[in-house]
Design a protein around this motif. Structure first.
Motif, PDB file in Angstrom:
ATOM      1  N   GLU A  60     115.187 122.525  43.653  1.00  0.00           N
ATOM      2  CA  GLU A  60     114.678 121.418  42.868  1.00  0.00           C
ATOM      3  C   GLU A  60     113.267 121.783  42.398  1.00  0.00           C
ATOM      4  O   GLU A  60     112.577 122.578  43.039  1.00  0.00           O
ATOM      5  CB  GLU A  60     114.619 120.127  43.693  1.00  0.00           C
ATOM      6  CG  GLU A  60     113.684 120.220  44.889  1.00  0.00           C
ATOM      7  CD  GLU A  60     113.585 118.919  45.676  1.00  0.00           C
ATOM      8  OE1 GLU A  60     114.172 117.916  45.268  1.00  0.00           O
ATOM      9  OE2 GLU A  60     112.883 118.934  46.718  1.00  0.00           O
ATOM     10  N   GLU A  61     112.866 121.204  41.264  1.00  0.00           N
ATOM     11  CA  GLU A  61     111.499 121.371  40.791  1.00  0.00           C
ATOM     12  C   GLU A  61     111.052 120.081  40.123  1.00  0.00           C
ATOM     13  O   GLU A  61     111.808 119.474  39.366  1.00  0.00           O
ATOM     14  CB  GLU A  61     111.386 122.532  39.809  1.00  0.00           C
ATOM     15  CG  GLU A  61     109.933 122.819  39.434  1.00  0.00           C
ATOM     16  CD  GLU A  61     109.761 124.003  38.502  1.00  0.00           C
ATOM     17  OE1 GLU A  61     108.608 124.351  38.204  1.00  0.00           O
ATOM     18  OE2 GLU A  61     110.770 124.575  38.048  1.00  0.00           O
ATOM     19  N   ARG A  62     109.808 119.675  40.413  1.00  0.00           N
ATOM     20  CA  ARG A  62     109.246 118.440  39.870  1.00  0.00           C
ATOM     21  C   ARG A  62     108.081 118.755  38.934  1.00  0.00           C
ATOM     22  O   ARG A  62     107.571 119.857  38.917  1.00  0.00           O
ATOM     23  CB  ARG A  62     108.734 117.552  41.006  1.00  0.00           C
ATOM     24  CG  ARG A  62     109.750 117.161  42.059  1.00  0.00           C
ATOM     25  CD  ARG A  62     109.045 116.403  43.183  1.00  0.00           C
ATOM     26  NE  ARG A  62     109.946 115.917  44.196  1.00  0.00           N
ATOM     27  CZ  ARG A  62     110.350 116.622  45.243  1.00  0.00           C
ATOM     28  NH1 ARG A  62     109.939 117.859  45.383  1.00  0.00           N
ATOM     29  NH2 ARG A  62     111.151 116.095  46.145  1.00  0.00           N
ATOM     30  N   PHE A  63     107.675 117.734  38.179  1.00  0.00           N
ATOM     31  CA  PHE A  63     106.453 117.789  37.359  1.00  0.00           C
ATOM     32  C   PHE A  63     106.491 118.963  36.375  1.00  0.00           C
ATOM     33  O   PHE A  63     105.597 119.800  36.342  1.00  0.00           O
ATOM     34  CB  PHE A  63     105.212 117.876  38.255  1.00  0.00           C
ATOM     35  CG  PHE A  63     105.197 116.883  39.382  1.00  0.00           C
ATOM     36  CD1 PHE A  63     105.043 115.527  39.123  1.00  0.00           C
ATOM     37  CD2 PHE A  63     105.352 117.288  40.688  1.00  0.00           C
ATOM     38  CE1 PHE A  63     105.027 114.599  40.156  1.00  0.00           C
ATOM     39  CE2 PHE A  63     105.342 116.381  41.734  1.00  0.00           C
ATOM     40  CZ  PHE A  63     105.182 115.020  41.455  1.00  0.00           C
ATOM     41  N   ILE A  64     107.521 118.988  35.541  1.00  0.00           N
ATOM     42  CA  ILE A  64     107.734 120.107  34.622  1.00  0.00           C
ATOM     43  C   ILE A  64     107.440 119.748  33.174  1.00  0.00           C
ATOM     44  O   ILE A  64     106.951 120.568  32.405  1.00  0.00           O
ATOM     45  CB  ILE A  64     109.209 120.585  34.694  1.00  0.00           C
ATOM     46  CG1 ILE A  64     109.658 120.809  36.126  1.00  0.00           C
ATOM     47  CG2 ILE A  64     109.408 121.851  33.879  1.00  0.00           C
ATOM     48  CD1 ILE A  64     111.157 120.959  36.264  1.00  0.00           C
ATOM     49  N   TYR A  65     107.738 118.523  32.766  1.00  0.00           N
ATOM     50  CA  TYR A  65     107.937 118.227  31.348  1.00  0.00           C
ATOM     51  C   TYR A  65     106.721 118.494  30.478  1.00  0.00           C
ATOM     52  O   TYR A  65     106.865 118.864  29.306  1.00  0.00           O
ATOM     53  CB  TYR A  65     108.422 116.784  31.157  1.00  0.00           C
ATOM     54  CG  TYR A  65     107.356 115.723  31.212  1.00  0.00           C
ATOM     55  CD1 TYR A  65     106.756 115.276  30.041  1.00  0.00           C
ATOM     56  CD2 TYR A  65     106.961 115.146  32.414  1.00  0.00           C
ATOM     57  CE1 TYR A  65     105.783 114.275  30.074  1.00  0.00           C
ATOM     58  CE2 TYR A  65     105.999 114.165  32.456  1.00  0.00           C
ATOM     59  CZ  TYR A  65     105.413 113.733  31.284  1.00  0.00           C
ATOM     60  OH  TYR A  65     104.450 112.752  31.306  1.00  0.00           O
ATOM     61  N   ASP A  66     105.520 118.333  31.004  1.00  0.00           N
ATOM     62  CA  ASP A  66     104.334 118.555  30.184  1.00  0.00           C
ATOM     63  C   ASP A  66     104.059 120.039  29.946  1.00  0.00           C
ATOM     64  O   ASP A  66     103.163 120.394  29.170  1.00  0.00           O
ATOM     65  CB  ASP A  66     103.105 117.879  30.784  1.00  0.00           C
ATOM     66  CG  ASP A  66     102.784 118.362  32.187  1.00  0.00           C
ATOM     67  OD1 ASP A  66     103.640 119.033  32.799  1.00  0.00           O
ATOM     68  OD2 ASP A  66     101.671 118.085  32.668  1.00  0.00           O
ATOM     69  N   LEU A  96     107.092 108.293  35.770  1.00  0.00           N
ATOM     70  CA  LEU A  96     106.599 108.624  37.106  1.00  0.00           C
ATOM     71  C   LEU A  96     106.567 110.148  37.251  1.00  0.00           C
ATOM     72  O   LEU A  96     105.524 110.739  37.448  1.00  0.00           O
ATOM     73  CB  LEU A  96     107.469 107.979  38.175  1.00  0.00           C
ATOM     74  CG  LEU A  96     107.021 108.195  39.628  1.00  0.00           C
ATOM     75  CD1 LEU A  96     105.644 107.589  39.880  1.00  0.00           C
ATOM     76  CD2 LEU A  96     108.043 107.611  40.606  1.00  0.00           C
ATOM     77  N   PHE A  97     107.726 110.786  37.142  1.00  0.00           N
ATOM     78  CA  PHE A  97     107.785 112.250  37.084  1.00  0.00           C
ATOM     79  C   PHE A  97     109.201 112.671  36.692  1.00  0.00           C
ATOM     80  O   PHE A  97     110.120 111.849  36.642  1.00  0.00           O
ATOM     81  CB  PHE A  97     107.356 112.892  38.412  1.00  0.00           C
ATOM     82  CG  PHE A  97     108.284 112.670  39.582  1.00  0.00           C
ATOM     83  CD1 PHE A  97     109.224 113.616  39.941  1.00  0.00           C
ATOM     84  CD2 PHE A  97     108.186 111.515  40.356  1.00  0.00           C
ATOM     85  CE1 PHE A  97     110.059 113.431  41.032  1.00  0.00           C
ATOM     86  CE2 PHE A  97     109.007 111.313  41.458  1.00  0.00           C
ATOM     87  CZ  PHE A  97     109.950 112.276  41.796  1.00  0.00           C
ATOM     88  N   ASP A  98     109.348 113.940  36.374  1.00  0.00           N
ATOM     89  CA  ASP A  98     110.658 114.509  36.079  1.00  0.00           C
ATOM     90  C   ASP A  98     111.070 115.428  37.215  1.00  0.00           C
ATOM     91  O   ASP A  98     110.241 115.920  37.994  1.00  0.00           O
ATOM     92  CB  ASP A  98     110.670 115.231  34.738  1.00  0.00           C
ATOM     93  CG  ASP A  98     109.694 116.401  34.690  1.00  0.00           C
ATOM     94  OD1 ASP A  98     108.642 116.333  35.358  1.00  0.00           O
ATOM     95  OD2 ASP A  98     109.969 117.379  33.976  1.00  0.00           O
ATOM     96  N   HIS A  99     112.378 115.712  37.306  1.00  0.00           N
ATOM     97  CA  HIS A  99     112.925 116.341  38.507  1.00  0.00           C
ATOM     98  C   HIS A  99     114.179 117.126  38.119  1.00  0.00           C
ATOM     99  O   HIS A  99     115.163 116.557  37.665  1.00  0.00           O
ATOM    100  CB  HIS A  99     113.276 115.242  39.510  1.00  0.00           C
ATOM    101  CG  HIS A  99     113.333 115.681  40.923  1.00  0.00           C
ATOM    102  ND1 HIS A  99     113.301 114.790  41.970  1.00  0.00           N
ATOM    103  CD2 HIS A  99     113.428 116.911  41.493  1.00  0.00           C
ATOM    104  CE1 HIS A  99     113.364 115.437  43.116  1.00  0.00           C
ATOM    105  NE2 HIS A  99     113.453 116.732  42.851  1.00  0.00           N
ATOM    106  N   LEU A 100     114.131 118.427  38.291  1.00  0.00           N
ATOM    107  CA  LEU A 100     115.234 119.314  37.929  1.00  0.00           C
ATOM    108  C   LEU A 100     115.958 119.777  39.188  1.00  0.00           C
ATOM    109  O   LEU A 100     115.319 120.115  40.190  1.00  0.00           O
ATOM    110  CB  LEU A 100     114.673 120.530  37.176  1.00  0.00           C
ATOM    111  CG  LEU A 100     115.664 121.569  36.664  1.00  0.00           C
ATOM    112  CD1 LEU A 100     116.545 120.986  35.571  1.00  0.00           C
ATOM    113  CD2 LEU A 100     114.902 122.795  36.145  1.00  0.00           C
TER     114      LEU A 100
END
Length: 277
Positions: A60-66, A96-100
């Motif tokens: 998993e990986e978070r905080f990507i979109y920016d 809030l955040f994104d999550h892959l």
């Protein structure tokens, strides 16, 4: 890149059950672009990447979109925030955040029933995720399973999953017997677990119980991109094991203060009659 509109019936189902299946949310061109970005992230080593199974078979990986233009477009410009705001009944929708998530074939893991809110430093009812599958998936290939109505059960203790240590307070609060093994009592519960096509999505409240069981297929890779939105009633509420600076707003907040800040911009506001041209 645009998502389709949410229907009145889907909003009612979400508000009643805490979750709803959204078929054909995003067209295949959009899915292809997001999947290409996912492949790039799988090769990268991000600051907020976690391995959920050995040998990078499930991560998993978070905080990507920016950092990724096509993901930023999906999060901010596709109409997804409007969909979330309408479903939650909110006046505003913030990111809030994104999550892959990527789970490779032949990667079985134990069921991990949990509520997202138990890991986040917030409280409120207007908190939702839109889990978009970028590949065809089913229960065997690690599609999400959601217990309808479980958002009414209260918040269960946090539980460990994947690498890392959630700390002494989380370990002391965790009671494995408190969380039902829903998959072993499936006849007692209404579990939402559709076979899904790439571009389909699940919209669910942060308090619903959900899990997957890893990927037990020989050749079906599963990739999903989940965006977390919050509405008007969300407050700062740090919980055991929370230590993510990325989810801490600016300023000296006290528990119960509104959860706002530059890190969590408003992406949609409900239009009102006096705003019409």
């Amino acid at each position: 890149m645009k998502v389709r509109k949410i229907t009145r019936e889907e909003i009612e189902a979400y508000q009643r059950d805490g979750a709803v299946y959204l078929p054909n949310l995003l067209d295949q061109d959009g899915v292809k672009k997001l999947l290409e970005a996912t492949d790039d992230r799988e090769r990268a080593v991000g600051d907020y990447r976690t391995e959920l199974a050995p040998d990078s078979r499930f991560f998993e990986e978070r905080f990507i979109y920016d950092k990724v233009p096509v993901m930023k477009e999906y999060v901010e410009e596709s109409g997804l925030a409007e969909l979330a705001g309408l479903a939650m009944g909110a006046e505003k929708a913030r990111i809030l955040f994104d999550h892959l998530f990527v789970c490779e074939p032949n990667t079985p893991v134990d069921y991990y029933w949990h509520q997202d809110i138990s890991y986040w430093p917030i409280d409120g009812d207007q908190i939702c995720s839109i889990w978009l599958t970028l590949t065809d998936c089913n229960v065997d290939s690690s599609s999400l399973q959601i217990v309808k109505g479980s958002d009414k059960e209260g918040v269960y203790p946090i539980r460990q999953f994947g690498e890392g240590d959630l700390g002494d307070e989380a370990r002391q609060n965790y009671n494995p017997e408190a969380i039902p093994e829903y998959h072993k009592q499936a006849e007692k519960y209404d579990i939402l677990a559709p076979d899904m096509k790439a571009g389909d999505a699940l919209l669910f409240n942060a308090k619903v119980m959900h899990s997957s069981a890893g990927n037990r297929t020989p050749n079906m890779r599963r990739a999903a991109y989940s965006i977390r939105y919050i509405g008007d009633d969300v407050v700062w509420y740090p919980r055991p094991a929370f230590h993510r600076e990325a989810l801490t707003p600016e300023g000296d907040l006290k528990p119960g203060d509104p959860f706002v800040g530059k890190k969590f911009p408003v992406l949609w506001e409900r239009p009102h009659a006096d705003q019409a041209e």
